[in-house]
Scaffold this active site. Sequence first.
Site, PDB file in Angstrom:
ATOM      1  N   ILE A 174      17.659  61.830  84.282  1.00  0.00           N
ATOM      2  CA  ILE A 174      19.108  62.070  84.129  1.00  0.00           C
ATOM      3  C   ILE A 174      19.783  60.752  83.784  1.00  0.00           C
ATOM      4  O   ILE A 174      19.562  59.740  84.452  1.00  0.00           O
ATOM      5  CB  ILE A 174      19.721  62.752  85.366  1.00  0.00           C
ATOM      6  CG1 ILE A 174      21.229  62.965  85.166  1.00  0.00           C
ATOM      7  CG2 ILE A 174      19.453  61.998  86.670  1.00  0.00           C
ATOM      8  CD1 ILE A 174      21.822  64.077  85.994  1.00  0.00           C
ATOM      9  N   MET A 222      23.141  58.900  83.395  1.00  0.00           N
ATOM     10  CA  MET A 222      24.585  58.757  83.602  1.00  0.00           C
ATOM     11  C   MET A 222      25.012  57.340  83.256  1.00  0.00           C
ATOM     12  O   MET A 222      25.947  57.119  82.503  1.00  0.00           O
ATOM     13  CB  MET A 222      24.929  59.027  85.081  1.00  0.00           C
ATOM     14  CG  MET A 222      24.560  60.402  85.553  1.00  0.00           C
ATOM     15  SD  MET A 222      24.826  60.598  87.335  1.00  0.00           S
ATOM     16  CE  MET A 222      23.222  60.206  87.952  1.00  0.00           C
ATOM     17  N   GLU A 275      25.641  53.577  82.050  1.00  0.00           N
ATOM     18  CA  GLU A 275      25.655  52.898  80.747  1.00  0.00           C
ATOM     19  C   GLU A 275      25.780  51.397  80.980  1.00  0.00           C
ATOM     20  O   GLU A 275      26.178  50.972  82.087  1.00  0.00           O
ATOM     21  CB  GLU A 275      26.865  53.382  79.933  1.00  0.00           C
ATOM     22  CG  GLU A 275      26.802  54.877  79.707  1.00  0.00           C
ATOM     23  CD  GLU A 275      27.888  55.397  78.771  1.00  0.00           C
ATOM     24  OE1 GLU A 275      28.827  54.620  78.442  1.00  0.00           O
ATOM     25  OE2 GLU A 275      27.776  56.564  78.379  1.00  0.00           O
ATOM     26  N   GLY A 292      28.042  49.490  80.268  1.00  0.00           N
ATOM     27  CA  GLY A 292      29.412  49.133  80.649  1.00  0.00           C
ATOM     28  C   GLY A 292      29.948  49.878  81.851  1.00  0.00           C
ATOM     29  O   GLY A 292      31.034  49.564  82.331  1.00  0.00           O
ATOM     30  N   THR A 303      15.828  56.126  85.514  1.00  0.00           N
ATOM     31  CA  THR A 303      14.549  56.382  86.182  1.00  0.00           C
ATOM     32  C   THR A 303      13.764  57.433  85.400  1.00  0.00           C
ATOM     33  O   THR A 303      14.350  58.415  84.933  1.00  0.00           O
ATOM     34  CB  THR A 303      14.806  56.883  87.624  1.00  0.00           C
ATOM     35  OG1 THR A 303      15.603  55.912  88.293  1.00  0.00           O
ATOM     36  CG2 THR A 303      13.512  57.107  88.377  1.00  0.00           C
ATOM     37  N   ALA A 361      37.575  62.570  82.738  1.00  0.00           N
ATOM     38  CA  ALA A 361      36.502  63.286  83.440  1.00  0.00           C
ATOM     39  C   ALA A 361      36.374  64.718  82.924  1.00  0.00           C
ATOM     40  O   ALA A 361      35.264  65.264  82.831  1.00  0.00           O
ATOM     41  CB  ALA A 361      36.793  63.291  84.932  1.00  0.00           C
ATOM     42  N   GLU A 393      21.594  64.872  96.680  1.00  0.00           N
ATOM     43  CA  GLU A 393      20.955  63.706  96.058  1.00  0.00           C
ATOM     44  C   GLU A 393      21.002  62.489  96.988  1.00  0.00           C
ATOM     45  O   GLU A 393      20.031  61.739  97.097  1.00  0.00           O
ATOM     46  CB  GLU A 393      21.641  63.381  94.724  1.00  0.00           C
ATOM     47  CG  GLU A 393      21.357  64.437  93.671  1.00  0.00           C
ATOM     48  CD  GLU A 393      22.211  64.298  92.420  1.00  0.00           C
ATOM     49  OE1 GLU A 393      22.227  65.257  91.653  1.00  0.00           O
ATOM     50  OE2 GLU A 393      22.862  63.249  92.235  1.00  0.00           O
ATOM     51  N   ARG A 394      22.129  62.305  97.651  1.00  0.00           N
ATOM     52  CA  ARG A 394      22.253  61.148  98.544  1.00  0.00           C
ATOM     53  C   ARG A 394      21.445  61.334  99.806  1.00  0.00           C
ATOM     54  O   ARG A 394      20.883  60.368 100.341  1.00  0.00           O
ATOM     55  CB  ARG A 394      23.728  60.896  98.848  1.00  0.00           C
ATOM     56  CG  ARG A 394      24.376  60.340  97.598  1.00  0.00           C
ATOM     57  CD  ARG A 394      25.837  60.136  97.677  1.00  0.00           C
ATOM     58  NE  ARG A 394      26.270  59.602  96.396  1.00  0.00           N
ATOM     59  CZ  ARG A 394      27.472  59.765  95.879  1.00  0.00           C
ATOM     60  NH1 ARG A 394      28.379  60.443  96.548  1.00  0.00           N
ATOM     61  NH2 ARG A 394      27.769  59.248  94.716  1.00  0.00           N
TER      62      ARG A 394
HETATM   63  C1  LIG Z   1      16.141  51.041  89.887  1.00  0.00           C
HETATM   64  C2  LIG Z   1      17.365  51.787  89.441  1.00  0.00           C
HETATM   65  C3  LIG Z   1      17.247  53.120  89.093  1.00  0.00           C
HETATM   66  C4  LIG Z   1      18.360  53.819  88.637  1.00  0.00           C
HETATM   67  N1  LIG Z   1      18.213  55.115  88.187  1.00  0.00           N
HETATM   68  C5  LIG Z   1      19.253  55.716  87.558  1.00  0.00           C
HETATM   69  C6  LIG Z   1      19.070  56.982  86.897  1.00  0.00           C
HETATM   70  O1  LIG Z   1      17.997  57.584  86.938  1.00  0.00           O
HETATM   71  N2  LIG Z   1      20.130  57.502  86.218  1.00  0.00           N
HETATM   72  C7  LIG Z   1      21.335  56.871  86.162  1.00  0.00           C
HETATM   73  O2  LIG Z   1      22.227  57.394  85.517  1.00  0.00           O
HETATM   74  N3  LIG Z   1      21.541  55.680  86.767  1.00  0.00           N
HETATM   75  C8  LIG Z   1      20.530  55.093  87.463  1.00  0.00           C
HETATM   76  N4  LIG Z   1      20.712  53.868  88.055  1.00  0.00           N
HETATM   77  C9  LIG Z   1      22.027  53.223  87.985  1.00  0.00           C
HETATM   78  C10 LIG Z   1      22.761  53.146  89.316  1.00  0.00           C
HETATM   79  O3  LIG Z   1      23.160  54.411  89.729  1.00  0.00           O
HETATM   80  C11 LIG Z   1      23.918  52.165  89.121  1.00  0.00           C
HETATM   81  O4  LIG Z   1      23.367  50.869  88.982  1.00  0.00           O
HETATM   82  C12 LIG Z   1      24.911  52.191  90.273  1.00  0.00           C
HETATM   83  O5  LIG Z   1      25.600  53.422  90.289  1.00  0.00           O
HETATM   84  C13 LIG Z   1      25.914  51.029  90.210  1.00  0.00           C
HETATM   85  O6  LIG Z   1      26.504  50.955  88.955  1.00  0.00           O
HETATM   86  P1  LIG Z   1      26.562  49.521  88.206  1.00  0.00           P
HETATM   87  O7  LIG Z   1      25.183  48.994  88.206  1.00  0.00           O
HETATM   88  O8  LIG Z   1      27.250  49.712  86.909  1.00  0.00           O
HETATM   89  O9  LIG Z   1      27.424  48.618  89.149  1.00  0.00           O
HETATM   90  P2  LIG Z   1      29.029  48.457  89.116  1.00  0.00           P
HETATM   91  O10 LIG Z   1      29.644  49.796  89.106  1.00  0.00           O
HETATM   92  O11 LIG Z   1      29.383  47.514  88.044  1.00  0.00           O
HETATM   93  O12 LIG Z   1      29.288  47.781  90.526  1.00  0.00           O
HETATM   94  C14 LIG Z   1      29.205  46.370  90.766  1.00  0.00           C
HETATM   95  C15 LIG Z   1      29.660  46.089  92.188  1.00  0.00           C
HETATM   96  O13 LIG Z   1      31.028  46.483  92.337  1.00  0.00           O
HETATM   97  C16 LIG Z   1      31.156  47.362  93.407  1.00  0.00           C
HETATM   98  N5  LIG Z   1      32.196  48.373  93.144  1.00  0.00           N
HETATM   99  C17 LIG Z   1      32.336  49.151  92.042  1.00  0.00           C
HETATM  100  N6  LIG Z   1      33.364  49.998  92.204  1.00  0.00           N
HETATM  101  C18 LIG Z   1      33.886  49.745  93.439  1.00  0.00           C
HETATM  102  C19 LIG Z   1      34.958  50.292  94.206  1.00  0.00           C
HETATM  103  N7  LIG Z   1      35.705  51.317  93.734  1.00  0.00           N
HETATM  104  N8  LIG Z   1      35.201  49.774  95.427  1.00  0.00           N
HETATM  105  C20 LIG Z   1      34.472  48.759  95.909  1.00  0.00           C
HETATM  106  N9  LIG Z   1      33.435  48.205  95.241  1.00  0.00           N
HETATM  107  C21 LIG Z   1      33.146  48.701  94.033  1.00  0.00           C
HETATM  108  C22 LIG Z   1      29.807  48.034  93.547  1.00  0.00           C
HETATM  109  O14 LIG Z   1      29.630  48.584  94.827  1.00  0.00           O
HETATM  110  C23 LIG Z   1      28.886  46.881  93.239  1.00  0.00           C
HETATM  111  O15 LIG Z   1      28.704  46.118  94.405  1.00  0.00           O
HETATM  112  C24 LIG Z   1      19.629  53.168  88.565  1.00  0.00           C
HETATM  113  C25 LIG Z   1      19.734  51.835  88.965  1.00  0.00           C
HETATM  114  C26 LIG Z   1      18.634  51.142  89.377  1.00  0.00           C
HETATM  115  C27 LIG Z   1      18.799  49.705  89.722  1.00  0.00           C
END
Ligand SMILES: Cc1cc2nc3c(=O)[nH]c(=O)nc-3n(C[C@H](O)[C@H](O)[C@H](O)COP(=O)(O)OP(=O)(O)OC[C@H]3O[C@@H](n4cnc5c(N)ncnc54)[C@H](O)[C@@H]3O)c2cc1C
Length: 380
Positions: free
Chosen positions: A126, A128, A130, A132, A161, A181, A245-246
């Site tokens: 899946i 989601m 990007e 950015g 993943t 959204a 999921e969580r």
């Molecule tokens: C090994 C791995 C597997 C993954 N697998 C998948 C997958 O299968 N599919 C998929 O779609 N994604 C996947 N992900 C992505 C993952 O879900 C995202 O990395 C995660 O949701 C965080 O998004 P970001 O990396 O853009 O961080 P950002 O959103 O840029 O966040 C950076 C920091 O800011 C903080 N932050 C952001 N918004 C807020 C807020 N409103 N309040 C306070 N703090 C905030 C965050 O907590 C974090 O500490 C995977 C990631 C990893 C590392």
Amino acid sequence: MNSIPRTIFEEEHDIFRDAVRRFCEEEIIPYHAQWEKEGQISREAWLKAGAMGFLCSSMPEEYGGAGADRRYSIILMEELARAGASGPGFSLHSEIVAPYILRYGSEEQKRKYLPKMAKGETIGAIAMTEPGTGSDLQGVKTTAIKDGNEYLINGSKTFITNGQMSDLVILVAKTDPSAGAKGTSLILVETGTDGYRKGKKLEKLGLKAQDTSELFFDDVRVPQTQLLGEEGQGFIYLMQELAWERLQVSIGAVANIEAVVDWTIDYTKERKAFGQTIMDFQNTKFKLAEAKTQAVVARTFVDKSIDLMLKGELDAETSAMGKWWTTDLQNKVIDECLQLFGGYGYMWEYPIARAYADARVQRIYAGTNEIMKDIISRKL
Ligand SMILES: Cc1cc2nc3c(=O)[nH]c(=O)nc-3n(C[C@H](O)[C@H](O)[C@H](O)COP(=O)(O)OP(=O)(O)OC[C@H]3O[C@@H](n4cnc5c(N)ncnc54)[C@H](O)[C@@H]3O)c2cc1C
């Protein structure tokens, strides 16, 4: 020693657990170190898991599943976490990707994809996140614009993943970029579709055997029949599945904590210093007493959450509480236990070292722990 007995499983689940444990011992653990070097597990492992009925076990029989309750999937998650086998992306495939297709897919989509997913012939992912945007899913930039009978897809995804091995991806894209959204939809894209390219297999701090990839979509055309559910409903669909999921992350966290505590008890009873075992030091006993207590408290909360989930009563806030708290705890307990291994705890060949590296991401993916606290705080 389990001071609070688990009550969520029946006898048939225990039998299933034995089979899963054997499978992990024979088909997963012996290959895991090699998979870590390769950055992904083998296709054979997927097919073997499928042949054993371990994939998509909660899917109805008419779609190739076992029609089993989710406790069977939970056992697979627990046993993989207990073994420290972080490579197989089975639960994402079986309990995140497949349920979207079951719940929102057309009859044709369900018949086309689910039986093959249950066999391990089609691997699901899946997409989601990007480059950015991650936490803020409303900021997705990938577009899927209607063009005749097709969608024209452009954009890129990262951290996906099963990305490299996947045959099918549920793509989160904007079908109406001006609607925020409400313009988000889910689209099924098959590997091999023109313009759809997989990027690098990403090098990570941990989860070395799990394939995590970038995906690129350049003028990709798919028929409109690849839309999953209704247009514009994607965001709502994603929100509806999040509690389960969580919870899956919490389930893995607690099983892993329990395993780490067991490994550490065994090690400290064997290893000697100053004429006694490491366990004989009061510091060790107290650290392990704390870790054991935390494991039991966490287990009790997660089992109750499982019970609520099975009744359809687990809400987003409770699931978020479990996700942040158990994964923070997992990182803390592993850190304390690793210390008791001394230098050996830092060596990759020791499961505790791998567990330390693997656990870090638990606080980041499936919604960061900060986002979990945000979800909880909205209801305060
Ligand atoms: C090994 C791995 C597997 C993954 N697998 C998948 C997958 O299968 N599919 C998929 O779609 N994604 C996947 N992900 C992505 C993952 O879900 C995202 O990395 C995660 O949701 C965080 O998004 P970001 O990396 O853009 O961080 P950002 O959103 O840029 O966040 C950076 C920091 O800011 C903080 N932050 C952001 N918004 C807020 C807020 N409103 N309040 C306070 N703090 C905030 C965050 O907590 C974090 O500490 C995977 C990631 C990893 C590392």
